[in-house]
Design an enzyme around this catalytic site. Structure first.
Site, mmCIF file in Angstrom:
data_model
loop_
_atom_site.group_PDB
_atom_site.id
_atom_site.type_symbol
_atom_site.label_atom_id
_atom_site.label_comp_id
_atom_site.label_asym_id
_atom_site.label_seq_id
_atom_site.Cartn_x
_atom_site.Cartn_y
_atom_site.Cartn_z
ATOM 1 N N LYS A 159 -9.285 -4.215 -8.840
ATOM 2 C CA LYS A 159 -10.020 -5.113 -7.949
ATOM 3 C C LYS A 159 -11.402 -5.407 -8.535
ATOM 4 O O LYS A 159 -11.937 -4.583 -9.282
ATOM 5 C CB LYS A 159 -10.205 -4.440 -6.581
ATOM 6 C CG LYS A 159 -8.959 -4.355 -5.736
ATOM 7 C CD LYS A 159 -9.274 -3.715 -4.396
ATOM 8 C CE LYS A 159 -8.032 -3.594 -3.529
ATOM 9 N NZ LYS A 159 -7.468 -4.878 -3.107
ATOM 10 N N ARG A 199 2.765 -1.879 0.153
ATOM 11 C CA ARG A 199 4.164 -2.154 0.482
ATOM 12 C C ARG A 199 5.098 -1.238 -0.297
ATOM 13 O O ARG A 199 6.214 -0.949 0.151
ATOM 14 C CB ARG A 199 4.473 -3.643 0.263
ATOM 15 C CG ARG A 199 4.419 -4.104 -1.152
ATOM 16 C CD ARG A 199 4.334 -5.625 -1.268
ATOM 17 N NE ARG A 199 2.988 -6.129 -0.953
ATOM 18 C CZ ARG A 199 2.650 -7.410 -0.928
ATOM 19 N NH1 ARG A 199 3.557 -8.339 -1.180
ATOM 20 N NH2 ARG A 199 1.423 -7.778 -0.637
HETATM 21 N N1 BES Z 1 -5.501 -2.764 0.704
HETATM 22 C C1 BES Z 1 -5.324 -4.087 0.247
HETATM 23 C C2 BES Z 1 -5.415 -5.114 1.377
HETATM 24 C C3 BES Z 1 -6.758 -5.286 2.041
HETATM 25 C C4 BES Z 1 -7.592 -6.318 1.703
HETATM 26 C C5 BES Z 1 -7.144 -4.439 3.067
HETATM 27 C C6 BES Z 1 -8.801 -6.483 2.350
HETATM 28 C C7 BES Z 1 -8.351 -4.602 3.703
HETATM 29 C C8 BES Z 1 -9.192 -5.621 3.357
HETATM 30 C C9 BES Z 1 -3.948 -4.228 -0.403
HETATM 31 O O1 BES Z 1 -3.466 -3.105 -1.038
HETATM 32 C C10 BES Z 1 -4.065 -5.296 -1.441
HETATM 33 O O2 BES Z 1 -4.775 -5.095 -2.377
HETATM 34 N N2 BES Z 1 -3.347 -6.388 -1.239
HETATM 35 C C11 BES Z 1 -3.367 -7.465 -2.163
HETATM 36 C C12 BES Z 1 -1.960 -7.939 -2.349
HETATM 37 C C13 BES Z 1 -1.791 -8.972 -3.430
HETATM 38 C C14 BES Z 1 -2.039 -8.344 -4.782
HETATM 39 C C15 BES Z 1 -0.399 -9.542 -3.345
HETATM 40 C C16 BES Z 1 -4.226 -8.579 -1.552
HETATM 41 O O3 BES Z 1 -4.159 -8.777 -0.336
HETATM 42 O O4 BES Z 1 -4.979 -9.196 -2.291
HETATM 43 MN MN MN Z 2 -4.119 -2.997 -3.049
#
Ligand code: BES
Ligand code: MN
Ligand code: ZN
Length: 495
Positions: free
Chosen positions: A273, A347
Site C-alpha cells: 500500500k 477475502r
Molecule cells: N483492508 C483493506 C480494505 C480497507 C480499505 C479497509 C480502506 C479499510 C479502509 C483490504 O484488505 C484491501 O486492501 N482491499 C483492496 C482490494 C483490492 C486490492 C482489490 C482495496 O480495497 O483496495
Molecule cells: Mn488489503
C-alpha cells in the site's frame, strides 16, 4: 463508572448535574417548567433567543446557582417528540455525558422520562453514556486533563424500577462489548498481533465459560487452509485461527456462526500500500474483534442460542517468504485461487474461515464481518456498512437488527453478472474483480464461493469501522460497529 436507577423527582437529586430532555417545538412543561421557574426563566430566555432548539444532539449546560441541590442543569435536545427513538436518546446522552465530564460534573442524574418504554430507555441511556465517554489513552504518559464521571443515575418519576434495571443491565453489557472491540481495534499492531487476539479470546472464555479452540499453522496446513496460509506466509508472526463457542440452549446444532477477518496489520504485502495512512490498517482486524466481543456479550446476556465466533488472524506483510501476485493458492474447500493482488488478502483469509465453518460447524446461519474493501467506502462512505446475502430472510433480519441498534447497514446485490469479473484463466477464481468496478460486490461474490450452501451474509465495515469525528456516542477512532447489530440479531434468532 457506576450506573444505577432511582424512582423520584430528579429536580431534588443531590448530584453534579441533572440532565433533562427537551423536545423541538414543545415548549417547557413538567420538570422543565419547574426548573425554568427556579432559574428565573433562564431556559425560556434561551428558547426565545434560539439558543435552545431541541435539535437532537444539542446540549446546553447551566449552573444551578444554588437554587437546586444539583450543581448544574444540562438540557439535551431530543428532536421532535413524535419522532423520538432509542437511538436519538442514545446520541443525546453521549453528547450530554461528554459535555458534563468536561465540566467536571463527577456524578450525573439522567431523566428517563423521555416518552419511551422504561426498559428501552434504560438500555439506550446506559449505552449512550458508556459508549460516549469512551477514551483510549493507554499509551500517553501524561494523561489528558480529565475528571471522569463516577456515577450516572437514571431517574424515573413513574418508578418502574425492575424494567429500568433490566434495560440497564442489557445496555451495560452491550456497551462494554462495544468498548472492548474499540480497545482491540485502537491498539497498535505491535500490541494486537494474532497471539494477542488469542489472549483476548482466552479472557472471554475464562470469564464467561466459553470453549476456545486455537488452530496453529500446522493445524491449518493439515486442514488445507492454503489461502489463509498464503497470506500469513510473509510474516514472522504466527497466524492463529480461533473458534470460540457458546452454548445457550439444549441441543447440539449451532444457530449462528460469526466469522471475522482479523488482519492485525495490512501492509498490502508485495502489492504494498502507499505509506500515507497505512497505519490505519492496524484496524484491519476489526471484524475479528467485533465477532469475539459480540459472542461474549451474547453469552453474558444468556441469549438462548448456540453460537460460535470464528476468527482468521494473521499479518499481511512483504518479505522474502511472502506470497506473490501470480501465485495460486488452494483453499480448504478445494477451490484454487489466482492471486492478482496480495492486498486483496481479507477475502483469502475468509475463504478458509468460511470453508471451515461450512464443513465443520454447519450452522443454521453464518455472518462474516470484515473491513474488506476500499470500494465499500467509495460506495457508502463512512456512514453505512454494506450487507450482502445468499438468503434474503437473513439479510432482512440483519437490516432489522441494525435498525434497532441504530447502526446503519445497507444491502448491496449479489447479481450473477458480477461473477464474471472474478474469473481466472489459470485457477478456479481470482482474488480481485479487475477493472469492472463494483469492488465491494465482487469481493462479496468471491466470498460466496466459499460460503457454499450455507445461509450466509457478509458485512463490509471498511467505512464505518472508524471515525475521525466526535459525535453522539462515537469518539475519534474505532466505532465498535457492528457489535450491537450482532447482539440484536442473536436476540431475534432466539425468539
Ligand atoms: N483492508 C483493506 C480494505 C480497507 C480499505 C479497509 C480502506 C479499510 C479502509 C483490504 O484488505 C484491501 O486492501 N482491499 C483492496 C482490494 C483490492 C486490492 C482489490 C482495496 O480495497 O483496495
Ligand atoms: Mn488489503
Ligand atoms: Zn485488508
Amino acid at each position: 463508572m457506576i450506573i444505577d436507577v432511582k424512582a423520584g423527582d430528579i429536580t431534588r437529586a443531590r448530584t453534579g448535574a441533572i440532565v433533562l430532555g427537551y423536545f423541538q417545538g414543545k415548549g417547557l412543561t413538567g420538570k422543565l417548567a419547574k426548573v425554568d421557574a427556579a432559574l428565573n426563566k433562564t431556559i425560556s430566555r434561551l428558547v426565545k433567543e434560539g439558543q435552545l432548539t431541541g435539535k437532537n444532539g444539542e446540549v446546553i449546560v447551566l449552573h444551578s446557582l444554588g437554587v437546586l441541590p444539583a450543581g448544574m442543569v444540562a438540557l439535551m435536545g431530543l428532536g421532535k417528540e413524535a419522532e423520538i427513538t432509542a437511538d436519538k436518546v442514545r446520541g443525546a446522552v453521549g453528547e450530554a455525558c461528554r459535555a458534563l465530564r468536561q465540566r467536571r460534573a463527577g456524578t450525573v442524574a439522567l431523566s428517563a422520562d423521555v416518552g419511551l418504554k422504561a426498559e428501552e430507555v434504560a438500555q439506550a441511556m446506559a449505552e449512550g453514556a458508556i459508549m460516549g465517554l469512551y477514551t483510549f489513552d493507554r499509551y500517553r504518559s501524561t494523561q489528558p486533563e480529565r475528571s471522569e464521571i463516577e456515577k450516572v443515575t437514571l431517574y424515573s418519576a413513574a418508578g418502574e424500577l425492575s424494567a429500568l434495571k433490566r434495560g440497564l443491565a442489557v445496555g451495560q453489557t452491550i456497551a462494554k462489548a462495544v468498548n472492548l472491540t474499540r480497545d482491540m481495534v485502537n491498539e497498535p499492531s505491535n500490541y494486537m498481533r494474532p497471539r494477542d487476539m488469542v489472549v483476548a479470546a482466552e479472557g472471554m472464555a475464562l470469564r464467561d465459560g466459553l470453549k476456545l479452540e486455537v488452530l496453529e499453522r500446522e493445524d491449518m496446513a493439515k486442514l488445507g487452509m492454503g489461502a489463509l496460509l498464503g497470506v500469513a506466509q510473509g510474516s514472522e508472526e504466527p497466524p492463529k485461527f480461533l473458534v470460540l463457542t457458546y452454548r445457550g440452549r439444549r441441543g447440539r446444532g449451532i444457530d449462528l456462526a460469526l466469522v471475522g477477518k482479523a488482519i492485525t496489520f495490512d501492509s498490502g504485502g508485495i502489492s504494498l500500500k502507499p505509506s500515507d495512512g497505512m497505519g490505519e490498517m492496524k484496524g484491519d482486524m476489526a471484524g475479528g474483534a467485533a465477532v469475539l466481543a459480540a459472542l461474549d456479550a451474547i453469552a453474558q446476556l444468556g441469549i438462548k442460542i448456540n453460537a460460535v465466533a470464528v476468527v482468521a488472524a494473521t499479518e499481511n506483510l512483504p518479505s522474502g517468504h511472502a506470497y506473490k501476485p501470480g501465485d495460486v493458492l488452494k483453499a480448504m474447500n478445494g477451490k484454487t485461487i489466482e492471486v492478482i493482488s496480495t492486498d486483496a488478502e481479507g477475502r483469502l483469509a475468509l475463504a478458509d474461515a468460511l470453508s471451515y465453518v461450512g464443513s465443520r460447524i454447519k450452522p443454521r446461519q453464518a455472518v462474516d464481518v470484515a473491513t474488506l474493501t476500499g470500494a465499500c467506502v467509495v460506495a457508502l462512505g463512512k456512514v453505512a456498512a454494506a450487507v450482502f446475502s445468499s438468503d434474503q430472510a437473513l439479510a432482512d433480519r440483519i437490516l432489522a437488527a441494525a435498525s434497532r441498534a441504530g447502526e446503519r447497514v445497507w444491502q448491496l446485490p449479489l447479481f450473477d453478472e458480477y461473477k464474471e469479473q472474478n474469473k481466472s484463466e489459470v485457477a478456479d477464481i481470482k482474488n480481485t474483480g479487475g477493472r469492472g468496478g463494483a469492488g465491494a460486490i465482487t469481493a462479496a461474490q468471491f466470498l460466496s464461493e466459499f460460503a457454499g450452501e450455507m445461509s450466509w451474509a457478509h458485512l463490509d465495515i471498511a467505512g464505518v469501522n472508524d471515525t475521525d469525528k466526535e459525535r453522539r456516542y462515537y469518539v475519534k477512532g474505532a466505532t465498535g460497529i457492528p457489535v450491537r447489530t450482532l447482539v440484536n440479531l442473536a436476540y431475534d434468532l432466539a425468539k
